[in-house]
Design an enzyme around this catalytic site. Structure first.
Site, PDB file in Angstrom:
ATOM      1  CG  LEU A 128     -32.489  12.079  28.934  1.00 39.20           C
ATOM      2  CD1 LEU A 128     -31.199  12.597  29.556  1.00 39.20           C
ATOM      3  CD2 LEU A 128     -33.470  13.216  28.740  1.00 39.20           C
ATOM      4  CG  HIS A 129     -33.473   7.582  23.563  1.00 37.29           C
ATOM      5  ND1 HIS A 129     -32.207   7.327  23.092  1.00 37.29           N
ATOM      6  CD2 HIS A 129     -33.619   6.824  24.663  1.00 37.29           C
ATOM      7  CE1 HIS A 129     -31.624   6.440  23.888  1.00 37.29           C
ATOM      8  NE2 HIS A 129     -32.456   6.123  24.851  1.00 37.29           N
ATOM      9  CB  ALA A 130     -36.204  11.399  19.571  1.00 40.36           C
ATOM     10  CB  SER A 162     -38.728   7.346  24.935  1.00 45.15           C
ATOM     11  OG  SER A 162     -38.947   8.693  25.265  1.00 45.15           O
ATOM     12  N   PRO A 195     -37.750  13.808  24.145  1.00 45.21           N
ATOM     13  CG  PRO A 195     -38.227  11.983  25.530  1.00 45.21           C
ATOM     14  CD  PRO A 195     -38.070  12.377  24.099  1.00 45.21           C
TER      15      PRO A 195
END
Length: 88
Positions: free
Chosen positions: A14-16, A12, A18
């Site tokens: 660097l989203h939400a 994913s 992580p």
């Protein structure tokens, strides 16, 4: 001041979740830390800043740290990124 390029390998990017782990790790260091992608630099301790870069899997980002624990900061953040944020 030191900098290192690193490839984001988790699914994913660097989203939400992580990004939250990344910021928590970054704030554990006293050094000033920035994340740079495509000549755009943001504070690595800012959720809004990190999310605004839109970093996806396979992208290369540059970590920049300046301060007394800059080496530890870069090493720790690269280790976190290389671990895939426990998503692999």
């Amino acid at each position: 001041m030191i900098s290192r390029d690193v490839v984001i390998t988790n699914a994913s990017g660097l989203h939400a979740r992580p990004a939250t782990f990344f910021i928590q790790k970054a704030t554990s260091y006293q050094a000033s830390i920035w994340l740079e992608k495509d000549e755009r630099r943001v504070n690595a301790k800012s959720l809004l800043g990190v999310l605004s870069l839109g970093v996806a899997k396979g992208m290369t980002v540059t970590l920049i740290a300046d301060g007394q624990d800059e080496n530890a900061a870069i090493s720790g953040l690269i280790e976190l990124i290389d671990s895939g944020f426990s998503e692999i």
